[in-house]
Scaffold this active site. Structure first.
Site, PDB file in Angstrom:
ATOM      1  N   LYS A 132       0.815  -1.213   0.000  1.00  0.00           N
ATOM      2  CA  LYS A 132       0.000   0.000   0.000  1.00  0.00           C
ATOM      3  C   LYS A 132       0.853   1.269   0.000  1.00  0.00           C
ATOM      4  CE  LYS A 132      -4.379  -1.847   1.219  1.00  0.00           C
ATOM      5  NZ  LYS A 132      -5.332  -2.245   2.221  1.00  0.00           N
ATOM      6  N   ARG A 156      -3.635 -10.138   4.752  1.00  0.00           N
ATOM      7  CA  ARG A 156      -4.013 -10.191   3.331  1.00  0.00           C
ATOM      8  C   ARG A 156      -2.823  -9.661   2.541  1.00  0.00           C
ATOM      9  NH1 ARG A 156      -6.015  -6.855  -0.562  1.00  0.00           N
ATOM     10  NH2 ARG A 156      -7.501  -7.771  -2.045  1.00  0.00           N
TER      11      ARG A 156
END
Ligand code: HH2
Length: 282
Positions: free
Chosen positions: A227, A262
């Site tokens: 991210k 995840r």
């Protein structure tokens, strides 16, 4: 790892009974932020799912709509047309694998569960009023994630007075609504939603706050993989080059008690987790 999440362990788990579950990401989208267009035909999705499974993933998370900031919405039929063939093919190629469907839409969740998915991963945390009914009828697992606003607008306002408190109370409200709608609480996993309506500095703060979310009595999932905040902290622009930083965030999440991760990079994460756990406990 919580007992609830332990019951999701596949029989072929490579990591032993301890440690978090690792959810490998299979985006069957043309436009995901780090891997869009790479696995958006069925053969490529199955090959990628198999590679993640062989690397030790416990679940495969199939997504047919990018939720990156500013992403365009995908219609129900188009999303079903992307995910259902991939789920059906993965089910037959990897019969032991747990499959999760990453969707905000009850109709997509319904089609995916009917095709063999076990868990619904909903970044909207239940915005679709039909979601509870689908979960109840299929007795499905559910990841209830915190997001403020919609992917198209979520980065427009990222100011919180009390970040952790507000994320916690939003999750608590949604949990209560699902409970009232008859969704089995023991199948709900919470996720503070890193990068979803959060300023860069909020994301490490949410990882550090995993114990607060765990104290709500549910397993906690953390999705830090590749991210933007990882890039901001490490000075890496290319999402595919953020593997090491992502692993750093994953280890911190586990040190704080996260039950599930995840991730895009399953092999790197599992290698790091194995050494981390061995050294932490001696
Ligand atoms: N992050 C993304 C998508 N789904 N689900 C949960 N529960 N938690 C997350 O942090 C999360 C998620 C974004 O990552 P990715 O799937 O790689 O990108 P895109 O949304 O562009 O497909």
């Amino acid at each position: 790892m919580s007992d609830a999440v332990r019951s999701l362990l596949p029989p072929s788990r490579t990591q032993g009974p301890e440690g978090p579950l690792v959810m490998g990401i299979v985006n069957v989208t043309p436009d995901s932020f780090s891997d869009g267009g790479r696995y958006d035909d069925v053969d490529a999705a199955v090959a990628h799912g198999r590679a993640l499974w062989d690397a030790g993933a416990d679940l495969l998370d199939i997504g047919g709509e990018s939720t990156r900031p500013g992403a365009a919405e995908v219609g129900v039929d188009e999303e079903i047309g992307r995910v259902v063939p991939a789920i059906t093919a993965l089910r037959s190629a990897l019969p032991d694998a747990w499959i999760s469907i990453d969707t905000r839409k009850a109709a997509v969740a319904e089609a995916a569960l009917a095709a063999g998915a076990t868990l619904v991963n909903d970044v909207s945390g239940g915005d679709d009023p039909g979601m509870a009914d689908v979960l109840r009828r299929h007795d499905a697992w559910y990841v209830l994630m915190h997001m403020r606003g919609q992917p198209a607008t979520m980065q427009h306002d990222t100011a919180y007075r009390d970040l952790v408190g507000e994320v916690r109370s939003h999750l608590a409200e949604r949990l209560e609504r699902f409970r009232a709608d008859g969704v089995p609480a023991h199948r709900v996993i919470l996720d503070p939603g890193l990068g979803f309506g959060k300023a860069p500095a909020d994301n490490p703060a949410l990882v550090a706050a995993v114990p607060v979310f765990r104290s709500m009595g549910h397993p906690v999932l953390i999705g830090a993989s590749r991210k933007r905040f990882v890039g901001a902290l490490s000075g890496v622009d290319d999402p595919a080059g953020r593997v090491h930083g992502s692993v750093g965030a994953a280890l911190a999440a586990v040190a704080q008690g996260a039950d599930m991760l995840r991730v895009h990079d399953v092999a790197a994460t599992i290698q790091a987790l194995t050494v981390f756990r061995a050294c932490l406990h001696g």
